[in-house]
Design an enzyme around this catalytic site. Structure first.
Site, mmCIF file in Angstrom:
data_model
loop_
_atom_site.group_PDB
_atom_site.id
_atom_site.type_symbol
_atom_site.label_atom_id
_atom_site.label_comp_id
_atom_site.label_asym_id
_atom_site.label_seq_id
_atom_site.Cartn_x
_atom_site.Cartn_y
_atom_site.Cartn_z
ATOM 1 N N ALA A 159 50.343 37.975 43.155
ATOM 2 C CA ALA A 159 48.311 36.844 41.994
ATOM 3 C C ALA A 159 46.828 38.050 41.752
ATOM 4 C CB ALA A 159 48.576 35.666 42.232
ATOM 5 N N LEU B 136 35.456 33.535 48.965
ATOM 6 C CA LEU B 136 36.642 32.609 48.365
ATOM 7 C C LEU B 136 37.709 33.214 48.412
ATOM 8 C CD1 LEU B 136 36.034 31.641 44.986
ATOM 9 C CD2 LEU B 136 37.420 32.801 44.881
ATOM 10 N N ARG C 76 12.207 69.791 41.258
ATOM 11 C CA ARG C 76 13.181 70.622 41.612
ATOM 12 C C ARG C 76 13.295 71.888 40.784
ATOM 13 N NH1 ARG C 76 16.805 73.213 45.026
ATOM 14 N NH2 ARG C 76 18.629 73.512 44.052
ATOM 15 N N THR D 39 39.756 43.191 36.667
ATOM 16 C CA THR D 39 39.543 44.733 35.998
ATOM 17 C C THR D 39 39.110 45.021 34.819
ATOM 18 O OG1 THR D 39 41.949 44.546 34.873
ATOM 19 C CG2 THR D 39 41.382 44.943 37.403
ATOM 20 N N GLU E 145 30.779 34.218 38.653
ATOM 21 C CA GLU E 145 30.970 35.074 39.500
ATOM 22 C C GLU E 145 30.640 36.364 38.541
ATOM 23 O OE1 GLU E 145 34.296 37.426 42.064
ATOM 24 O OE2 GLU E 145 35.228 35.595 41.115
ATOM 25 N N ARG E 146 31.449 36.443 37.470
ATOM 26 C CA ARG E 146 31.572 37.518 36.982
ATOM 27 C C ARG E 146 29.603 38.297 35.875
ATOM 28 N NH1 ARG E 146 36.929 36.178 34.078
ATOM 29 N NH2 ARG E 146 38.338 37.618 34.966
ATOM 30 N N GLN F 213 25.426 65.033 39.756
ATOM 31 C CA GLN F 213 25.416 66.048 38.754
ATOM 32 C C GLN F 213 24.432 66.794 39.055
ATOM 33 O OE1 GLN F 213 28.194 67.340 38.111
ATOM 34 N NE2 GLN F 213 27.665 68.996 37.209
ATOM 35 N N THR G 119 37.144 39.554 50.050
ATOM 36 C CA THR G 119 35.734 39.420 50.209
ATOM 37 C C THR G 119 35.400 39.145 51.116
ATOM 38 O OG1 THR G 119 35.439 40.715 48.325
ATOM 39 C CG2 THR G 119 33.514 40.275 50.005
#
Length: 384
Positions: free
Chosen positions: A130, A123, A268, A365, A242-243, A336, A158
């Site tokens: 823009a 797309l 661990r 964003t 999409e979101r 971490q 993408t």
């Protein structure tokens, strides 16, 4: 909301998990190191039916739900968020948009090959000037008899460098603002089309991203998707779907980080005991679990909402905002927990950190998504 999966959805998720572990995991490190796009694996995804989840069966798809599509993306994202991103751009941003908005002739011409993985879709919306302000695009499409002529540049696309077919947004009435945008189906073999740059990214390496140029590209009028000047409706509905669907990628990242961190904390030893006995490690695991479960609930709710109304804004924006930021936190916490082992490239955790960050930027964003949520809450009069 019913959170249980239907038997066919459970089977699909298991099939996607097996495929991802067998076919994708062995090449995930190479994809990242070499920025390598595995085209043959992409074709194999098509042969297995993973590229046409929501495409109707008459065009060789599975005709399933957005939830089914999200389940596949989550499993791929656990081993390679980059490949999941390319699959999402192909199957959701391109193929699903064509399936929802195309004519019968357009569906027949573009969908079967996309579902099979014989071609790669993309797309093309974002431009150098823009990005978040998508409707301010400058690419133009001028009508000349039985065809349009496209001129302009697209950025951060993408799959752009490898795409065979694209859904391209352009201005057909530049003076009309958002009411002058149209959508077109364009083949990359068209004269005047070119990939001007492939971008070298921090993360999501192996998912090609590039800059595209259209110089007097002739597009037949029958490749106009939807109505002339009606592209903003397709755009906004597509962005919301999409979101919602792409929220599955940060969910997959979190699931992988939690599983690896929990296993490591059980094994661990430091100071004569398993590190899972340390309360600060337990806190990290508990926070990762809480974020994962909350994100999955938001994902499922958003998928249900956009299925009923593709232009519903807040639920999809909220889901991707929360999950993307949570996945960055989870990936950093997983590093971490693993200490020095998490910081080196022997494990995929540092890659997941880099991959997760893009999800706070793409598809609008986090800042823009928060504005979308707030303005829908406030109602008319607060959209400017």
């Amino acid at each position: 909301m019913d959170l249980s999966l239907a038997p066919e959805e459970q089977d699909l998720r298991e099939a996607a998990r097996r495929f991802a572990r067998k076919e994708v995991a062995p090449i995930a490190d190479r994809m990242d190191r070499e920025d390598f796009f595995p085209r043959e694996v992409f074709r194999h995804l098509g042969r297995q039916g993973f590229l046409g989840i929501t495409v109707p069966e008459e065009y060789d798809g599975l005709g399933l739900s957005y939830l089914a599509q999200a389940l596949v993306l989550e499993e791929i994202a656990r081993v390679s968020p980059a490949l999941a991103l390319s699959v999402g751009a192909h199957s959701n941003l391109f193929a699903d948009n064509v399936a929802r908005n195309g004519t019968d002739a357009q569906r027949e011409a573009f969908l079967p090959s996309a579902v099979a993985g014989d071609v790669i879709g993309a797309l093309a919306l974002t431009e150098p000037g823009a990005g978040s302000d998508a409707v301010s695009l400058r690419t133009r499409a001028d009508r000349h008899g039985d065809h349009y002529v496209l001129n302009g540049t697209k950025q951060f696309i993408t799959n752009g460098p490898v795409a065979d077919e694209l859904l391209v947004y352009a201005k057909t009435a530049p003076g009309e603002g958002s009411r002058g945008i149209s959508a077109f189906l364009v083949r990359s073999a068209s004269e005047g089309y070119s990939v001007t740059r492939s971008l070298d990214k921090m993360g999501m390496r192996g998912s090609p991203t590039g800059e595209l140029a259209f110089q007097d590209v002739r597009v037949p009028a029958d490749q106009l998707l939807g109505e002339e000047h009606g592209g903003v409706r397709i755009m906004m509905g597509g962005l919301n779907v999409e979101r919602a669907v792409l929220t599955a990628i940060p969910v997959g990242i979190m699931a992988e980080c939690l599983e690896r961190s929990t296993a490591y904390a059980r094994e661990r030893e430091q100071f004569g005991q398993k590190i899972g006995r340390f309360e600060l490690i337990q806190e990290k695991l508990a926070n990762m679990y809480t974020d994962l479960e909350a994100s999955r609930l938001l994902l499922y709710a958003a998928l249900e909402r956009v299925t009923a109304e593709p232009r519903s804004l807040a639920s999809a924006a909220a889901a991707l905002t929360f999950a993307s930021e949570a996945s960055t936190r989870a990936a950093l916490q997983a590093v971490q927990v693993h200490g020095g082992y998490g910081y080196v490239r022997d494990l995929p955790l540092e890659r997941l950190v880099r991959d997760a960050k893009l999800l706070e930027i793409g598809a609008g964003t986090s800042e823009i998504r928060r504005l979308i949520v707030a303005r829908e809450l406030l109602g008319p009069g607060f959209s400017d």
